[in-house]
Design a protein around this motif. Structure first.
Motif, PDB file in Angstrom:
ATOM      1  N   ASN A 191       2.956   2.485   6.896  1.00 27.83           N
ATOM      2  CA  ASN A 191       3.924   1.508   6.420  1.00 27.83           C
ATOM      3  C   ASN A 191       4.757   2.114   5.281  1.00 27.83           C
ATOM      4  O   ASN A 191       4.222   2.485   4.252  1.00 27.83           O
ATOM      5  CB  ASN A 191       3.134   0.287   5.934  1.00 27.83           C
ATOM      6  N   SER A 212       8.470   1.492   2.886  1.00 31.59           N
ATOM      7  CA  SER A 212       9.530   0.527   2.650  1.00 31.59           C
ATOM      8  C   SER A 212      10.664   1.147   1.857  1.00 31.59           C
ATOM      9  O   SER A 212      10.467   2.046   1.035  1.00 31.59           O
ATOM     10  CB  SER A 212       8.982  -0.746   2.008  1.00 31.59           C
ATOM     11  N   SER A 238      10.861  -2.942   5.344  1.00 34.76           N
ATOM     12  CA  SER A 238       9.737  -2.031   5.579  1.00 34.76           C
ATOM     13  C   SER A 238       9.568  -1.776   7.064  1.00 34.76           C
ATOM     14  O   SER A 238      10.077  -2.508   7.915  1.00 34.76           O
ATOM     15  CB  SER A 238       8.458  -2.532   4.918  1.00 34.76           C
ATOM     16  N   GLU A 252       6.844   0.076  10.104  1.00 38.46           N
ATOM     17  CA  GLU A 252       5.546   0.649  10.448  1.00 38.46           C
ATOM     18  C   GLU A 252       5.792   1.902  11.262  1.00 38.46           C
ATOM     19  O   GLU A 252       6.326   1.831  12.362  1.00 38.46           O
ATOM     20  CB  GLU A 252       4.739  -0.354  11.256  1.00 38.46           C
TER      21      GLU A 252
HETATM   22  C1  LIG Z   1       4.417  -3.031   4.499  1.00 39.48           C
HETATM   23  O1  LIG Z   1       4.624  -2.959   3.084  1.00 39.48           O
HETATM   24  C2  LIG Z   1       5.433  -4.008   2.569  1.00 39.48           C
HETATM   25  C3  LIG Z   1       5.599  -3.781   1.089  1.00 39.48           C
HETATM   26  O2  LIG Z   1       5.304  -2.500   0.711  1.00 39.48           O
HETATM   27  C4  LIG Z   1       4.770  -5.348   2.841  1.00 39.48           C
HETATM   28  O3  LIG Z   1       5.588  -6.368   2.394  1.00 39.48           O
HETATM   29  C5  LIG Z   1       4.524  -5.503   4.338  1.00 39.48           C
HETATM   30  O4  LIG Z   1       3.812  -6.706   4.578  1.00 39.48           O
HETATM   31  C6  LIG Z   1       3.736  -4.327   4.870  1.00 39.48           C
HETATM   32  N1  LIG Z   1       3.596  -4.461   6.305  1.00 39.48           N
HETATM   33  C7  LIG Z   1       2.458  -4.206   6.946  1.00 39.48           C
HETATM   34  C8  LIG Z   1       2.464  -4.417   8.409  1.00 39.48           C
HETATM   35  O5  LIG Z   1       1.449  -3.838   6.357  1.00 39.48           O
END
Ligand SMILES: *[C@@H]1O[C@H](CO)[C@@H](O)[C@H](O)[C@H]1NC(C)=O
Ligand SMILES: *[C@@H]1O[C@H](CO)[C@@H](O)[C@H](O)[C@H]1NC(C)=O
Ligand SMILES: *[C@@H]1O[C@H](CO)[C@@H](O)[C@H](O)[C@H]1NC(C)=O
Ligand SMILES: *[C@@H]1O[C@H](CO)[C@@H](O)[C@H](O)[C@H]1NC(C)=O
Ligand SMILES: *[C@@H]1O[C@H](CO)[C@@H](O)[C@H](O)[C@H]1NC(C)=O
Ligand SMILES: *[C@@H]1O[C@H](CO)[C@@H](O)[C@H](O)[C@H]1NC(C)=O
Ligand SMILES: *[C@@H]1O[C@H](CO)[C@@H](O)[C@H](O)[C@H]1NC(C)=O
Length: 275
Positions: free
Chosen positions: A210, A212, A225, A227
């Motif tokens: 992940n 962003s 963000s 994946e």
């Molecule tokens: C990925 O990271 C962002 C913030 O860093 C977060 O808001 C988001 O939920 C995350 N997504 C996943 C699938 O973990």
């Protein structure tokens, strides 16, 4: 809904006291004098989002004491146009003003404000209201900066990089990543004063799932963000092709084992028959 975002005002210490006669209760003999203390020259910086309406006010002087009001519009460092209003003749003069979006905000005999509707990137410049009274001249200048929110996108490319783009923002946006990667940032300046910023990153050392991208801009911040599929990080190979290679190798291994076993049993059987 948009308001003028940033306002900073420079004031000169000099001020002029003008005397205003106002009749009270309609009686011309009962006159009272009001004192007005105003700076002679004021400049204000304004940042206004594109496609909205901007209104510039003149110094707050009672209209009855103003002889002539002139708006000077200086775009890209040269005088583009002036507009004037003479109170005694109730007359307006539009000196060379061709931009239909720049007009008086209302009737100049009631309100001398200037308006731009809608604001475009070409309206960056200096707008000054000059009021001539019998006592002094008053100026209020506005330095206008037009803001354009960038269009933000975040994409994943096949070779394992992620691309974050803040397109055609004014002023230029800033891009940052969480976690920080190995990034290359490119910027492109457009003729209308907007700037496109693009940041391309890869994360080689450790596999991530992940990432962003945060874009900060005066019109508002934005964060997207993404994946990344794990396989993408492994030397740029898509996960699916690694799996295919693994299954092909495993199938070949099974076939060889079966053949070897078959030959082995044939030989054992052959030996038993021979005996
Ligand atoms: C990925 O990271 C962002 C913030 O860093 C977060 O808001 C988001 O939920 C995350 N997504 C996943 C699938 O973990
Ligand atoms: C206001 O801005 C104009 C144009 O940039 C400049 O010429 C003038 O000196 C400024 N006045 C003040 C009081 O800062
Ligand atoms: C009108 O404006 C143009 C440029 O905007 C300038 O070249 C021209 O001299 C102006 N004319 C007058 C009469 O101010
Ligand atoms: C000024 O002139 C306009 C028309 O051009 C008129 O509507 C308005 O009433 C006049 N105002 C005064 C104060 O005479
Ligand atoms: C990855 O792909 C993008 C376009 O999809 C390209 O611009 C970039 O140069 C590539 N990077 C590498 C390291 O191959
Ligand atoms: C500025 O120019 C760029 C490139 O031509 C264009 O994509 C963008 O929409 C323009 N923005 C405005 C506000 O005119
Ligand atoms: C946007 O982000 C910048 C830094 O990244 C921060 O200083 C600013 O306060 C943020 N603005 C808003 C409206 O959140």
């Amino acid at each position: 809904m948009w308001t003028l975002l940033r306002t900073s005002t420079l004031r000169l210490p000099i001020s002029v006291i003008i005397m205003v006669s106002a009749s009270v209760n309609g009686s011309s003999t009962d006159k009272r004098q009001r004192k007005l203390e105003l700076p002679v020259e004021v400049n204000t910086s304004l940042s206004v989002p594109v496609d909205t309406k901007a209104v510039f006010d003149c110094p707050p002087i009672p209209l009855t004491s103003v002889v002539v009001t002139t708006w000077q519009i200086i775009l890209r460092d040269k005088l583009s146009c002036t507009r004037a209003y003479r109170r005694d003749r109730n007359e307006t003069k539009e000196g060379n003003c061709t931009d239909k979006r720049i007009t008086w905000a209302s009737r100049p005999d009631e309100n001398l404000a200037l308006q731009i509707d809608p604001v475009a990137t070409t309206h960056d410049g200096f707008y000054m209201c000059q009021m001539v009274t019998p006592d002094a001249n008053f100026h209020h200048g506005y330095h206008l900066q037009v803001l354009v929110p960038p269009e933000v996108t975040l994409l994943q490319s096949k070779n394992g990089t992620a691309v974050c783009r803040a397109a055609a923002g004014k002023p230029a946006a800033q891009i940052s990543w969480t976690p920080e990667g190995d990034c290359v940032t490119e910027r492109e300046h457009w003729a209308n004063g907007t700037v496109t910023i693009q940041s391309t990153c890869r994360w080689e050392d450790h596999p991530l799932s992940n990432v962003s991208c945060s874009v900060s801009h005066v019109t508002g911040n934005k964060s997207l963000s993404l994946e990344l599929s794990l396989g993408l990080i492994i030397r740029g190979f898509p996960a699916s092709s690694l799996l295919v290679i693994f299954y092909v190798k495993f199938a070949l291994f099974l076939v060889i084992v079966v053949i070897v076993a078959f030959i082995y049993f044939q030989r054992i059987n052959g030996c038993r028959k021979a005996l």
